[in-house]
Design a protein around this motif. Structure first.
Motif, short mmCIF file in Angstrom:
data_model
loop_
_atom_site.label_atom_id
_atom_site.label_comp_id
_atom_site.label_asym_id
_atom_site.label_seq_id
_atom_site.Cartn_x
_atom_site.Cartn_y
_atom_site.Cartn_z
N GLN A 466 -9.58 -67.74 -4.46
CA GLN A 466 -8.51 -67.88 -5.45
C GLN A 466 -8.32 -69.36 -5.78
O GLN A 466 -7.64 -70.07 -5.09
N LYS A 467 -8.98 -69.76 -6.89
CA LYS A 467 -8.97 -71.16 -7.27
C LYS A 467 -7.86 -71.40 -8.29
O LYS A 467 -8.04 -71.14 -9.48
N TYR A 468 -6.75 -71.92 -7.76
CA TYR A 468 -5.58 -72.15 -8.61
C TYR A 468 -4.87 -73.41 -8.14
O TYR A 468 -4.69 -73.63 -6.93
N ILE A 469 -4.47 -74.23 -9.11
CA ILE A 469 -3.67 -75.41 -8.81
C ILE A 469 -2.52 -75.46 -9.80
O ILE A 469 -2.74 -75.39 -11.02
N GLY A 470 -1.30 -75.57 -9.29
CA GLY A 470 -0.13 -75.69 -10.14
C GLY A 470 0.64 -76.96 -9.79
O GLY A 470 0.90 -77.21 -8.62
N VAL A 471 0.96 -77.75 -10.80
CA VAL A 471 1.72 -78.99 -10.61
C VAL A 471 3.01 -78.88 -11.39
O VAL A 471 3.00 -78.58 -12.59
N SER A 472 4.14 -79.13 -10.68
CA SER A 472 5.45 -79.04 -11.32
C SER A 472 6.23 -80.31 -11.05
O SER A 472 6.15 -80.90 -9.97
N LEU A 473 6.99 -80.74 -12.05
CA LEU A 473 7.88 -81.90 -11.93
C LEU A 473 9.24 -81.49 -12.48
O LEU A 473 9.35 -81.12 -13.65
N TYR A 474 10.26 -81.54 -11.64
CA TYR A 474 11.58 -81.09 -12.09
C TYR A 474 12.66 -81.86 -11.33
O TYR A 474 12.39 -82.55 -10.34
N ARG A 475 13.88 -81.70 -11.81
CA ARG A 475 15.03 -82.40 -11.23
C ARG A 475 15.84 -81.42 -10.38
O ARG A 475 16.08 -80.28 -10.81
N SER A 476 16.29 -81.89 -9.17
CA SER A 476 17.01 -80.97 -8.28
C SER A 476 17.85 -81.76 -7.29
O SER A 476 17.33 -82.63 -6.57
N ASN A 477 19.16 -81.52 -7.29
CA ASN A 477 20.08 -82.08 -6.29
C ASN A 477 19.97 -83.60 -6.17
O ASN A 477 19.83 -84.15 -5.08
N GLY A 478 20.03 -84.29 -7.29
CA GLY A 478 20.03 -85.74 -7.28
C GLY A 478 18.69 -86.37 -7.00
O GLY A 478 18.62 -87.57 -6.68
N SER A 479 17.63 -85.61 -7.07
CA SER A 479 16.29 -86.15 -6.84
C SER A 479 15.30 -85.52 -7.82
O SER A 479 15.58 -84.49 -8.43
N VAL A 480 14.16 -86.15 -7.94
CA VAL A 480 13.06 -85.62 -8.74
C VAL A 480 12.01 -85.09 -7.77
O VAL A 480 11.62 -85.80 -6.83
N LYS A 481 11.57 -83.85 -7.99
CA LYS A 481 10.62 -83.23 -7.07
C LYS A 481 9.29 -82.99 -7.79
O LYS A 481 9.25 -82.45 -8.89
N LEU A 482 8.23 -83.43 -7.10
CA LEU A 482 6.87 -83.26 -7.59
C LEU A 482 6.16 -82.28 -6.67
O LEU A 482 5.99 -82.55 -5.48
N GLU A 483 5.77 -81.11 -7.23
CA GLU A 483 5.16 -80.05 -6.42
C GLU A 483 3.71 -79.86 -6.80
O GLU A 483 3.35 -79.91 -7.99
N VAL A 484 2.89 -79.63 -5.78
CA VAL A 484 1.49 -79.25 -5.98
C VAL A 484 1.26 -77.99 -5.18
O VAL A 484 1.42 -77.97 -3.97
N GLN A 485 0.88 -76.91 -5.88
CA GLN A 485 0.74 -75.60 -5.26
C GLN A 485 -0.69 -75.11 -5.41
O GLN A 485 -1.33 -75.33 -6.44
N ASP A 486 -1.19 -74.45 -4.36
CA ASP A 486 -2.52 -73.85 -4.42
C ASP A 486 -2.48 -72.48 -3.77
O ASP A 486 -1.46 -72.07 -3.20
N ARG A 487 -3.60 -71.77 -3.86
CA ARG A 487 -3.74 -70.45 -3.22
C ARG A 487 -4.92 -70.47 -2.27
O ARG A 487 -5.73 -69.55 -2.23
N GLY A 488 -4.98 -71.57 -1.53
CA GLY A 488 -6.12 -71.77 -0.63
C GLY A 488 -5.94 -71.17 0.75
O GLY A 488 -5.27 -70.15 0.92
N ILE A 489 -6.50 -71.87 1.75
CA ILE A 489 -6.58 -71.30 3.11
C ILE A 489 -5.23 -71.34 3.82
O ILE A 489 -5.03 -70.63 4.81
#
Length: 564
Positions: A466-489
């Motif tokens: 399952q080759k998938y990469i998701g990158v999200s950038l959003y604002r939450s609780n006084g901070s900026v969150k940068l997420e990198v998600q995969d469906r790997g091992i």
């Protein structure tokens, strides 16, 4: 090779070093502990503590007996000097009255002159009006007058012998009398008065007041002995207790202030001075046997505590050495992995560069493709070298970050765009979600870009079907969150705290078969913390992982700050 299959144990150089260091600590410590236990066992078997205390008690009693001698001599010496001479018959009684008035510790005084068969006596003037006292003393003096003529020559001879040997020139007689209603103690001191010729037999006798002995004399001797700094009692904060008892009775006659009853540990007869009296000593509130048991118990507890401390020290030493050896192995693996990582892009760059140099390409699009591959591999090589350089600066405490107000959305888009081709080239589905309400944030652009690329690169490496990469950038609780998600091992729960340690690599076979430096996540955590934020992971084995970098919106540090 399946890592779950145990390897055959081998005695490596590192293992030998570990064993040598541990034995260097364990053997001397164990020998010392064994000797201490053996010594305590010998002490317990031989009753050494009890014997030492008994020796001290014997010494104290001997000192106390000598103190009675000296104290009695100090009292009697001036009395002897003031005693009347037998030749001055008309002065004897007045001088005896004067002597007794000055020394109320005596009940009566006698001057016996054998050559003239004369016995002159006087009673203590302060008590002579007491008829009972007068009768009692008269009976005692009468009884003394019966045996004195027979014993006087022997007594005088002993006194002259003591004087020639420079010993104390006094003799004593005493005991307990049951002729009265009370159990009465009597004691007399005798001596040769001054100016008595050599061949003349004359004796001076004074009788100690038993109440003086009981209330003043013996308490003073006990206090002097128990509070002296002779070294025997070692200035103990809880000194022994003493008492004086009759020879034929266990009931104390005189006791020190700390005497609490019970059986004394050791006794000594005072027969040379105070016949019929015994001096005794003990520890208040305990016994010698209890002291010995307590001493051994305390020492065994100390040895047990030291053993625990020593075991803890050995454990910490073992853990520290094992950690250092593990770190050394990880560094060795790091060098091998980095060498492989460097070799691959360098080989590709060299291959395509040689192809271009030889001019073997005919199609223009091939030139563009080769130039692109050389550029991408150069960027990959640069990123790897930058990771190593950053790690080196962090280890040396010299890593600096250049914080500037940055459009984080634009930074993330640009970084992902430069890496998009490699993502798609590897067959990954890519999803980008960047919120539109991200405010400017003070960050180091290069450091944040490198963190993002490290997370994306890990997703590329450790994904199977399952080759998938998701990158999200959003604002939450006084901070900026940068997420990198995969469906790997995915990552096992037990390893999720360890993956951010330097050189650490998970135990999954795919991780070990995939070359890497083991520095990426360690750098990501350091960069996040340097920005006043943190990095976290949510992962389920075989389901994938989600890494989140949280950066505070408010500025947390200044430009050019150094972070160890």
């Amino acid at each position: 090779m399946n890592p779950n299959i145990p390897k055959k144990w081998r005695l490596t150089d590192g293992t030998r070093l570990l064993l040598t260091l541990e034995l260097a600590i364990i053997l001397p410590a164990a020998s010392l502990m064994a000797f201490s236990i053996w010594h305590l066992h010998q002490v317990q078997r031989d009753k050494s503590i009890e014997a030492a205390i008994q020796r001290d008690f014997s010494t104290v009693l001997h000192i106390a007996e000598k103190r009675t001698w000296h104290k009695a001599a100090d009292i009697l010496t001036p009395v002897r000097k003031q005693f009347p001479c037998p030749d001055e018959e008309d002065k004897i009684k007045p001088q005896l009255d004067q002597l007794l008035a000055a020394n109320p510790e005596f009940l009566y005084a006698i001057l016996y002159d054998k050559d003239h068969d004369r016995l002159t006596w006087r009673l203590q003037p302060a008590r002579e009006a007491d008829e009972g006292f007068r009768k009692h003393m008269t009976d005692l003096i009468t009884m003394t007058g019966k045996w004195l003529p027979l014993e006087a020559p022997t007594m005088a001879h002993k006194l002259r012998m003591a004087a020639e040997m420079e010993e104390i020139p006094f003799g004593f007689e005493g005991g307990w009398s049951d002729q009265t209603d009370d159990h009465y103690y009597w004691n007399i001191a005798y001596f040769i008065p001054p100016d008595v010729p050599e061949g003349h037999i004359a004796l001076g006798i004074v009788a100690f007041d038993p109440e003086y002995l009981r209330n003043t004399f013996f308490p003073a001797v006990m206090t002097d002995v128990l509070t002296s700094k002779s070294g025997v009692l070692h200035s103990d904060a809880n000194p022994p207790a003493m008492m004086v008892r009759p020879l034929r009775s266990s009931i104390p006659w005189v006791t020190s202030s700390s005497w609490d009853g019970g059986k004394p540990e050791m006794e000594r007869s005072l027969g040379d001075i105070f016949q019929g009296l015994v001096l005794a000593i003990k520890w208040p509130g305990t016994t010698i046997d209890e002291i010995g048991v307590k001493f051994l118990r305390v020492n065994y507890l100390i040895l047990a505590a030291l053993s625990l401390v020593m075991a803890g020290g050995i454990f910490l030493t073992h853990r520290s050495i094992s950690r250092e050896m593990k770190l050394a192995r990880l560094k060795s693996d790091f060098v091998a992995n980095v060498s492989h990582e460097l070799r691959t892009p360098l080989a590709l760059i060299r291959l395509y560069a040689e192809t271009l140099e030889l001019g073997r390409l005919t199609a223009q699009e091939k030139y563009q493709e080769y130039f692109r591959i050389i550029r991408e591999e150069s960027e990959r090589l640069t990123a790897l070298i930058n990771n190593i350089l950053d790690f080196s600066r962090i280890e040396a405490g010299r890593k600096e970050y250049d914080f500037k107000e940055t459009n984080l959305s634009e930074l993330v888009r640009t970084t992902l765009e430069s890496y998009r081709f490699q993502i798609e080239q590897n067959g990954f589905a890519f999803e980008e979600n960047i919120s539109g309400d991200i405010p400017p944030v003070n960050v180091d652009r290069e450091a944040i870009a490198r963190s993002l690329l490290n997370l994306v690169n890990n997703a590329l490496k450790y994904s199977k079907d399952q080759k998938y990469i998701g990158v999200s950038l959003y604002r939450s609780n006084g901070s900026v969150k940068l997420e990198v998600q995969d469906r790997g091992i995915g990552i096992a729960a037990a390893e999720q705290d360890k993956i951010f340690e330097k050189f650490y690599r998970c135990g999954d076979p795919l991780v070990h078969n995939t070359k890497g430096s083991g520095l990426g996540l360690s750098l990501v955590r350091h960069i996040a913390q340097a920005h006043g934020g943190n990095v976290s992971v949510e992962s389920i084995p075989d389901k994938g992982s989600k890494f989140t970098i949280a950066l505070p919106i408010a500025p947390t540090t200044g430009a050019g700050a150094v972070h160890p």
